[in-house]
Design an enzyme around this catalytic site. Sequence first.
Site, PDB file in Angstrom:
ATOM      1  N   LYS A   1      -8.281  -0.900  -9.039  1.00 48.34           N
ATOM      2  CA  LYS A   1      -8.865  -1.542  -7.855  1.00 48.34           C
ATOM      3  C   LYS A   1     -10.002  -0.704  -7.284  1.00 48.34           C
ATOM      4  O   LYS A   1      -9.814   0.496  -7.034  1.00 48.34           O
ATOM      5  CB  LYS A   1      -7.785  -1.713  -6.779  1.00 48.34           C
TER       6      LYS A   1
ATOM      7  N   HIS B   1     -13.467  -2.029  -1.102  1.00 49.91           N
ATOM      8  CA  HIS B   1     -12.491  -1.631  -0.087  1.00 49.91           C
ATOM      9  C   HIS B   1     -12.755  -2.363   1.238  1.00 49.91           C
ATOM     10  O   HIS B   1     -12.580  -1.798   2.321  1.00 49.91           O
ATOM     11  CB  HIS B   1     -12.521  -0.112   0.115  1.00 49.91           C
TER      12      HIS B   1
ATOM     13  N   SER C   1       0.831  -1.217   0.000  1.00 51.62           N
ATOM     14  CA  SER C   1       0.000   0.000   0.000  1.00 51.62           C
ATOM     15  C   SER C   1       0.865   1.265   0.000  1.00 51.62           C
ATOM     16  O   SER C   1       1.950   1.290   0.588  1.00 51.62           O
ATOM     17  CB  SER C   1      -0.877  -0.008   1.259  1.00 51.62           C
TER      18      SER C   1
ATOM     19  N   TYR D   1      -2.226   5.405  -4.259  1.00 47.96           N
ATOM     20  CA  TYR D   1      -3.276   6.401  -4.004  1.00 47.96           C
ATOM     21  C   TYR D   1      -2.819   7.679  -4.684  1.00 47.96           C
ATOM     22  O   TYR D   1      -1.651   8.069  -4.548  1.00 47.96           O
ATOM     23  CB  TYR D   1      -3.408   6.676  -2.500  1.00 47.96           C
TER      24      TYR D   1
ATOM     25  N   THR E   1      -5.797   2.452  -6.903  1.00 53.90           N
ATOM     26  CA  THR E   1      -7.050   2.366  -6.144  1.00 53.90           C
ATOM     27  C   THR E   1      -7.935   3.542  -6.508  1.00 53.90           C
ATOM     28  O   THR E   1      -7.528   4.696  -6.392  1.00 53.90           O
ATOM     29  CB  THR E   1      -6.762   2.326  -4.634  1.00 53.90           C
TER      30      THR E   1
END
Length: 383
Positions: free
Chosen positions: A252, A276, A107, A130, A156
Amino acid sequence: MRLNLDIADLKALARRRVPKMFFDYADSGAWTESTYRANEEDFARIKLRQRVLVDMTNRSLQSTMIGETVSMPVGLAPTGSTGMQHADGEMLAAQAAEEFGVPFTLSTMSICSIEDVASVTRKPFWFQLYVMRDRDFVLGLIDRAKAAKCSALVLTVDLQILGQRHKDVRNGLSAPPKLTLKNILDMAMRPRWCAGMLRTERRTFRNIVGHAKNVGDLASLSSWTNEQFDPQLSWKDVAWIKERWGGKLILKGILDVEDARMAADTGAEAIIVSNHGGRQLDGAPSTISVLPDIARAVGDRIEVHFDGGIRSGQDVLKALCLGAKGTYIGRPFLYGLGALGKPGVKLALDIIRKELDITLALCGKRDIRDVGPDMIHRGPAMD
Ligand SMILES: Cc1cc2nc3c(=O)[nH]c(=O)nc-3n(C[C@H](O)[C@H](O)[C@H](O)COP(=O)(O)O)c2cc1C
């Protein structure tokens, strides 16, 4: 001592070993948690067809996800603050995934950095992006993931603004935890966790601190993160991100048929059908309930991956039967990590592998690439 036989056992052990603030951070969904619960509950309603007297020898779970060979089609989903479930959590989970032969996704909001994970792994891992308002920071992240030889970028798209999890607000979640009396007492009850955290220097968001402008310390970090998720992110941004990255791209957070069709037009390698883990739009449908329609809508224009609510190998099989080419687990590996560190992540994967293998056999199949909707029982469910 109780044996750890299923993911629920690992969850129970993690609950004892991980400070409440971080255990709750994993075991929570947005607002009423109805979507978080639905992800798991809707799996339980789906029944499989039992088949008998077919040859069940020589079974194989090996498959591919975006062209990479996987020992089973179950990757580790990107999860923020994983290094707070257990010291050096991302590094340990990445190693466990590598040894197991499945993808690990790091992440953006990880504790261990891209470079930390690259330093302890040999196989390329995947990086989840992100998109922040600070585009220089984003470009820097993409370049760092390239330099670390990540083999896929997972963009994402379902977190332009943050859903609210009540437990996190009540617990005053932060990494590292603030040293309030309540937190000190809670941590004092988890000596293993504390010992690990004292041994490591990795206790804050190392992809960010020292890399983003004006974020050099913890005080500046929390205000930076809260302001930085870009609410204006659009389909147009997917194009420049794809171009800058230049490698395999996975989108995603797709939960709607229309969005899935648009995602297929972007030329990305795969979508992940995901809500999520029920942490964003509470009241959205479970992922397994929308998977068949999405898989039908995109056909073979884009690979369909899936996450949300998988707690067993049976759940993996159901998702594969209903149109997923690959799946991911979030909380199951976090529970393994919090319970037992790296061996716990391997145990979570192994539990799922065994369940998947036995279920495949009892459904009369030998090859995981050979499963389909015909394996789902269509009669009335007998809950
Ligand atoms: C504690 C936690 C942190 C998460 N952090 C991220 C993240 O940083 N980026 C992201 O794309 N998804 C994140 N997710 C969502 C997961 O990638 C995944 O979609 C979800 O966990 C799947 O559901 P499951 O936990 O039921 O397997 C997070 C999920 C959890 C539980």
